[in-house]
Design an enzyme around this catalytic site. Sequence first.
Site, PDB file in Angstrom:
ATOM      1  N   HIS A  13       0.873  -1.188   0.000  1.00  0.00           N
ATOM      2  CA  HIS A  13       0.000   0.000   0.000  1.00  0.00           C
ATOM      3  C   HIS A  13       0.905   1.232   0.000  1.00  0.00           C
ATOM      4  CE1 HIS A  13      -3.841   2.141   1.493  1.00  0.00           C
ATOM      5  NE2 HIS A  13      -2.943   3.077   1.227  1.00  0.00           N
ATOM      6  N   HIS A  15       1.573   5.340  -1.688  1.00  0.00           N
ATOM      7  CA  HIS A  15       1.197   6.516  -2.479  1.00  0.00           C
ATOM      8  C   HIS A  15       2.461   7.107  -3.087  1.00  0.00           C
ATOM      9  CE1 HIS A  15      -2.925   6.609  -0.865  1.00  0.00           C
ATOM     10  NE2 HIS A  15      -2.358   6.126   0.221  1.00  0.00           N
ATOM     11  N   LEU A  16       2.545   7.078  -4.413  1.00  0.00           N
ATOM     12  CA  LEU A  16       3.724   7.617  -5.095  1.00  0.00           C
ATOM     13  C   LEU A  16       3.465   8.980  -5.714  1.00  0.00           C
ATOM     14  CD1 LEU A  16       5.192   4.443  -6.868  1.00  0.00           C
ATOM     15  CD2 LEU A  16       6.215   5.722  -4.968  1.00  0.00           C
ATOM     16  N   ARG A  17       2.173   9.376  -5.809  1.00  0.00           N
ATOM     17  CA  ARG A  17       1.822  10.668  -6.424  1.00  0.00           C
ATOM     18  C   ARG A  17       2.287  10.724  -7.882  1.00  0.00           C
ATOM     19  NH1 ARG A  17      -1.347  10.733  -2.016  1.00  0.00           N
ATOM     20  NH2 ARG A  17      -0.405  11.654  -0.172  1.00  0.00           N
ATOM     21  N   LYS A  99      -9.171  -0.420  -5.790  1.00  0.00           N
ATOM     22  CA  LYS A  99      -9.248   0.239  -4.484  1.00  0.00           C
ATOM     23  C   LYS A  99     -10.610   0.876  -4.279  1.00  0.00           C
ATOM     24  CE  LYS A  99      -7.682   1.921  -0.599  1.00  0.00           C
ATOM     25  NZ  LYS A  99      -6.621   2.902  -0.352  1.00  0.00           N
ATOM     26  N   HIS A 136     -10.492   0.931   1.817  1.00  0.00           N
ATOM     27  CA  HIS A 136     -10.260   1.923   2.881  1.00  0.00           C
ATOM     28  C   HIS A 136     -11.436   1.785   3.832  1.00  0.00           C
ATOM     29  CE1 HIS A 136      -8.644   5.796   4.523  1.00  0.00           C
ATOM     30  NE2 HIS A 136      -9.823   5.713   5.108  1.00  0.00           N
ATOM     31  N   HIS A 174      -4.616  -0.811   5.819  1.00  0.00           N
ATOM     32  CA  HIS A 174      -4.158  -0.098   7.022  1.00  0.00           C
ATOM     33  C   HIS A 174      -5.089  -0.304   8.219  1.00  0.00           C
ATOM     34  CE1 HIS A 174      -6.872   2.675   5.064  1.00  0.00           C
ATOM     35  NE2 HIS A 174      -5.959   3.194   4.281  1.00  0.00           N
ATOM     36  N   LEU A 219      -4.981   9.007   8.000  1.00  0.00           N
ATOM     37  CA  LEU A 219      -6.246   8.291   8.075  1.00  0.00           C
ATOM     38  C   LEU A 219      -6.026   6.855   7.623  1.00  0.00           C
ATOM     39  CD1 LEU A 219      -8.681  11.029   6.751  1.00  0.00           C
ATOM     40  CD2 LEU A 219      -8.595  10.074   9.063  1.00  0.00           C
ATOM     41  N   ASP A 247       1.461   2.555   3.449  1.00  0.00           N
ATOM     42  CA  ASP A 247       0.611   3.745   3.314  1.00  0.00           C
ATOM     43  C   ASP A 247       1.455   5.020   3.416  1.00  0.00           C
ATOM     44  OD1 ASP A 247      -1.684   5.211   2.863  1.00  0.00           O
ATOM     45  OD2 ASP A 247      -2.395   5.104   4.940  1.00  0.00           O
ATOM     46  N   HIS A 251       2.922  14.489   1.587  1.00  0.00           N
ATOM     47  CA  HIS A 251       2.308  15.787   1.275  1.00  0.00           C
ATOM     48  C   HIS A 251       3.374  16.836   1.546  1.00  0.00           C
ATOM     49  CE1 HIS A 251      -1.931  14.411   1.150  1.00  0.00           C
ATOM     50  NE2 HIS A 251      -1.578  13.560   2.097  1.00  0.00           N
ATOM     51  N   ALA A 263      -4.183  14.583   5.627  1.00  0.00           N
ATOM     52  CA  ALA A 263      -3.873  13.315   6.286  1.00  0.00           C
ATOM     53  C   ALA A 263      -2.804  12.574   5.504  1.00  0.00           C
ATOM     54  CB  ALA A 263      -5.132  12.465   6.374  1.00  0.00           C
TER      55      ALA A 263
HETATM   56  C1  NCD Z   1      -3.602   8.973   2.098  1.00  0.00           C
HETATM   57  C2  NCD Z   1      -3.139  10.023   1.098  1.00  0.00           C
HETATM   58  O1  NCD Z   1      -2.605  11.050   1.510  1.00  0.00           O
HETATM   59  O2  NCD Z   1      -3.287   9.795  -0.112  1.00  0.00           O
HETATM   60  N1  NCD Z   1      -3.627   9.570   3.402  1.00  0.00           N
HETATM   61  C3  NCD Z   1      -3.575   8.913   4.580  1.00  0.00           C
HETATM   62  O3  NCD Z   1      -3.739   9.562   5.622  1.00  0.00           O
HETATM   63  N2  NCD Z   1      -3.340   7.616   4.631  1.00  0.00           N
HETATM   64  C4  NCD Z   1      -4.906   8.445   1.684  1.00  0.00           C
HETATM   65  C5  NCD Z   1      -5.289   7.178   2.398  1.00  0.00           C
HETATM   66  O4  NCD Z   1      -4.712   6.126   2.179  1.00  0.00           O
HETATM   67  O5  NCD Z   1      -6.203   7.230   3.230  1.00  0.00           O
HETATM   68 ZN    ZN Z   2      -3.299   5.053   1.658  1.00  0.00          ZN
END
Ligand code: NCD
Ligand code: ZN
Length: 344
Positions: A13, A15-17, A99, A136, A174, A219, A247, A251, A263
């Site tokens: 899990h 997030h690479l943006r 997802k 989620h 998560h 989150l 996860d 940001h 988050a």
């Molecule tokens: C994630 C995000 O920033 O994309 N944020 C997080 O708090 N985990 C989104 C997510 O997986 O809920």
């Molecule tokens: Zn996530």
Amino acid sequence: MDSLTIRRPDDWHLHLRDGAMLTAVLPESARHFARALVMPNLVPPVVTGAEAAAYAARIRAALPPGAAFTPLMTLYLTGATDPADVAAAHAAGIVTAVKLYPAGATTNSASGVRDFDAVRPVLEAMAQAGVPLCVHGEVTDPAVDIFDREAVFLARVLEPLRRAVPGLRVVLEHVTTVEGLAYVRDGGPGIAATITAHHLAINRNAIFAGGIRPHAYCLPVAKREHHRAALVAAATSGDPRFFLGTDSAPHVDAAKEAACGCAGCFTAPLALPLVAEVFDRAGALDRLEGFVSRHGAAFYGLPPNPGTLSLRRGDPLRLPGRLATGAGPVTLFDPGFPLHWHVV
Ligand code: NCD
Ligand code: ZN
């Protein structure tokens, strides 16, 4: 034990943006992880097989020369998702999972699912084709206390959904609560859960330690200490239904250190040393490989990675506090205790 060699791990899990952020954060994951399940919550989200293929190509193009890293792609489930497109993208090897974000549950989830009955045909096609649904697991009902949203989701959404589509394989992403862990343990063979590194490290006090701590806010939000302890017990138990999904969710600092901060915890540079530290403290280093390198691959029907990774116990790791990116600085998650495990 002062050193350890394991199969190269996977992050189930991540997030690479995109764009400048992708370029900066991708090497941090590719350094330790051989594969990662890449989350689709871009703006706009990755909804179709064609969009996933294009995003995978951008990730591969952003890899540092010589890096051995395979992005495993996901699709963002919306009311408009075409079941045939999902099945075709999975059959073509473009997409590993789908997802489900309840609309409004978290960062970039505005296009998420509002009517769970409306996506039933997609879920049925996924069950048929063996495509896992990554969930989620939080309700978005503002009347539900934020610390209860995962537990309420299990009864209100996940259980009816799984009854309606038997055979659908589900990953509760998560997981953060005793209730979520119990749901997975009692849920039969078709369900598993990812556990993050940061939820193994902090409880909800960390978000309010001496003031408000935006870099500890994600989150699902961290819960009470007994939930954290239960997560450590599950991760270190050897139970194959639990595996690492960091996860890691970068940001820029400006977006987190704000009146309404985003988050997400950015953990990629330290996730593996942090998990090793947690396993060491629990006296469970012999089970680390299962949690980070074997259980997830087995659930997704993939072989473990052929290569290995070695860890060595030493002086506390000295990590930079933040990563410079073309989009602005991104502060690293601080577990609040020293990490002694170095990736060799
Ligand atoms: C994630 C995000 O920033 O994309 N944020 C997080 O708090 N985990 C989104 C997510 O997986 O809920
Ligand atoms: Zn996530």
